[in-house]
Scaffold this motif. Structure first.
Motif, short mmCIF file in Angstrom:
data_model
loop_
_atom_site.label_atom_id
_atom_site.label_comp_id
_atom_site.label_asym_id
_atom_site.label_seq_id
_atom_site.Cartn_x
_atom_site.Cartn_y
_atom_site.Cartn_z
N GLU A 227 -10.66 -2.61 -11.89
CA GLU A 227 -9.57 -2.07 -12.79
C GLU A 227 -7.82 -2.10 -11.27
N VAL A 228 -7.64 -3.02 -10.86
CA VAL A 228 -6.59 -3.44 -10.17
C VAL A 228 -5.45 -4.02 -10.56
N ASP A 229 -4.24 -3.29 -10.14
CA ASP A 229 -3.30 -4.21 -10.85
C ASP A 229 -3.06 -5.21 -9.91
N ALA A 230 -3.37 -5.61 -8.84
CA ALA A 230 -2.67 -6.40 -8.07
C ALA A 230 -4.43 -7.13 -7.00
N ILE A 231 -4.46 -8.28 -6.59
CA ILE A 231 -5.24 -8.92 -5.47
C ILE A 231 -4.24 -9.39 -4.65
N ALA A 232 -4.91 -8.95 -2.99
CA ALA A 232 -4.04 -10.14 -2.21
C ALA A 232 -5.42 -10.35 -1.39
N PHE A 233 -5.50 -11.55 -0.81
CA PHE A 233 -6.08 -12.58 0.30
C PHE A 233 -5.60 -13.20 1.10
N GLU A 234 -7.37 -12.90 2.30
CA GLU A 234 -6.11 -13.64 3.24
C GLU A 234 -6.56 -14.86 3.33
N THR B 120 -4.45 13.24 -7.30
CA THR B 120 -2.81 13.75 -7.10
C THR B 120 -1.78 13.63 -5.30
N ALA B 121 -2.16 12.77 -5.22
CA ALA B 121 -1.19 12.29 -4.26
C ALA B 121 0.00 11.66 -4.55
N PRO B 122 1.41 12.25 -3.56
CA PRO B 122 2.42 12.11 -4.95
C PRO B 122 3.33 10.96 -3.78
N VAL B 123 2.34 9.59 -4.25
CA VAL B 123 2.35 7.98 -3.96
C VAL B 123 2.24 7.70 -5.46
N ASP B 124 3.04 6.75 -5.73
CA ASP B 124 3.29 5.54 -6.64
C ASP B 124 2.21 4.96 -6.62
N GLY B 125 1.04 4.15 -5.90
CA GLY B 125 0.13 4.31 -5.54
C GLY B 125 -0.63 3.69 -4.58
N PHE B 126 -2.07 2.75 -4.42
CA PHE B 126 -2.68 1.94 -2.87
C PHE B 126 -2.21 1.07 -3.23
N TRP B 127 -3.21 0.49 -1.51
CA TRP B 127 -3.83 -0.23 -1.38
C TRP B 127 -4.56 -0.19 -0.29
N PHE B 128 -6.23 -0.15 -1.70
CA PHE B 128 -7.17 -0.69 -0.42
C PHE B 128 -8.09 -2.07 -0.22
N ASP B 129 -8.64 -1.63 0.54
CA ASP B 129 -9.32 -3.32 1.30
C ASP B 129 -10.89 -3.62 1.49
N GLU B 130 -11.49 -4.68 2.12
CA GLU B 130 -12.28 -4.76 2.82
C GLU B 130 -12.55 -6.15 3.88
N TYR B 131 -13.05 -5.67 4.74
CA TYR B 131 -13.39 -6.18 5.52
C TYR B 131 -14.95 -7.05 6.32
N SER C 144 -4.89 7.97 -13.12
CA SER C 144 -4.63 8.69 -12.78
C SER C 144 -2.70 8.17 -12.56
N GLY C 145 -2.29 6.92 -13.31
CA GLY C 145 -1.53 6.50 -12.98
C GLY C 145 -0.88 5.43 -12.61
N LYS C 146 -1.55 5.60 -10.86
CA LYS C 146 -1.09 4.86 -10.32
C LYS C 146 -1.71 3.36 -10.06
N ALA C 147 -0.39 2.46 -9.01
CA ALA C 147 -1.20 1.25 -8.91
C ALA C 147 -1.64 0.91 -7.91
N SER C 148 -2.44 0.14 -8.35
CA SER C 148 -3.36 -0.19 -7.07
C SER C 148 -3.51 -1.88 -6.13
N MET C 149 -3.23 -1.90 -5.63
CA MET C 149 -3.32 -3.84 -4.54
C MET C 149 -4.65 -3.42 -4.05
N TYR C 150 -5.57 -5.03 -4.10
CA TYR C 150 -7.11 -4.84 -3.59
C TYR C 150 -6.58 -5.46 -2.68
N TYR C 151 -7.16 -6.04 -1.19
CA TYR C 151 -6.91 -6.64 -0.78
C TYR C 151 -8.47 -7.19 0.12
N PHE C 152 -8.94 -8.81 -0.49
CA PHE C 152 -10.28 -9.45 -0.19
C PHE C 152 -10.67 -10.03 1.60
#
Length: 170
Positions: free
Chosen positions: A70-77, A8-19, A47-55
């Motif tokens: 089920e993410v839209d994009a992947i970022a990496f080091e 329900t957050a009023p944003v278009d997407g989220f970035w989540f990561d792990e280290y 929820s219809g939000k975009a998602s980016m996952y950083y490894f």
């Protein structure tokens, strides 16, 4: 409760990561990292939000598993520590299944390279990963504080000049 806040957050997407999950066993990765990420990615998708996952770390041994999220994009080091990562190798595995966020070296090349070296690396990464879309030029880590304004301009100007679709400069 947290998933409901995300939904329900009023944003278009989220970035989540792990280290440092590249240093744990595949079994522990699946149990403690991947499984919760599946739930999070599904909640974002529903929820219809975009998602980016950083490894953070060497993504290659776990890349096939990560592609199941089920993410839209992947970022990496970028390459550092004990591993070497090449955006071309990552793109070869990912194909067009997910968008990629590039891994320009923000710790060594950007602060210590020449503008010509930076432009050449931008062109190399774009040629390797952006030809058929789905690539965003970016840094693989935070940019070092001693990076000169001239080097940042070289990076940004080259990205603007060569990173436009269709890529006609190649």
């Amino acid at each position: 409760e947290r998933l409901e806040l995300i939904r329900t957050a009023p944003v278009d997407g989220f970035w989540f990561d792990e280290y440092y999950t590249d240093v744990i066993s595949p079994r522990h990765y699946d149990e403690y990292v991947w499984r919760p990420n599946v739930i999070l990615a599904q909640a974002l998708r529903e929820s219809g939000k975009a998602s980016m996952y950083y490894f953070c770390g060497d993504i290659m041994p776990k890349l096939e598993r990560i592609l199941e999220l089920e993410v839209d994009a992947i970022a990496f080091e970028e390459s550092k520590k004990w591993f070497h990562l090449d955006v071309a190798e990552v793109k070869k595995v990912v194909g067009n299944r997910k968008a990629l966020l590039g891994n320009m070296d923000g710790l060594h090349l950007l602060p210590r390279g020449t503008p010509e070296q930076i432009v050449a690396e931008v062109q190399r990464q774009l040629a390797a990963a952006a030809r058929d879309g789905g690539f965003v030029m970016g840094a693989g880590s935070p940019i070092a504080p001693d990076t000169s304004l001239g080097n940042m301009r070289a990076f940004l100007d080259a990205t603007r000049e060569f990173g436009r679709y269709p890529m006609t400069w190649q």
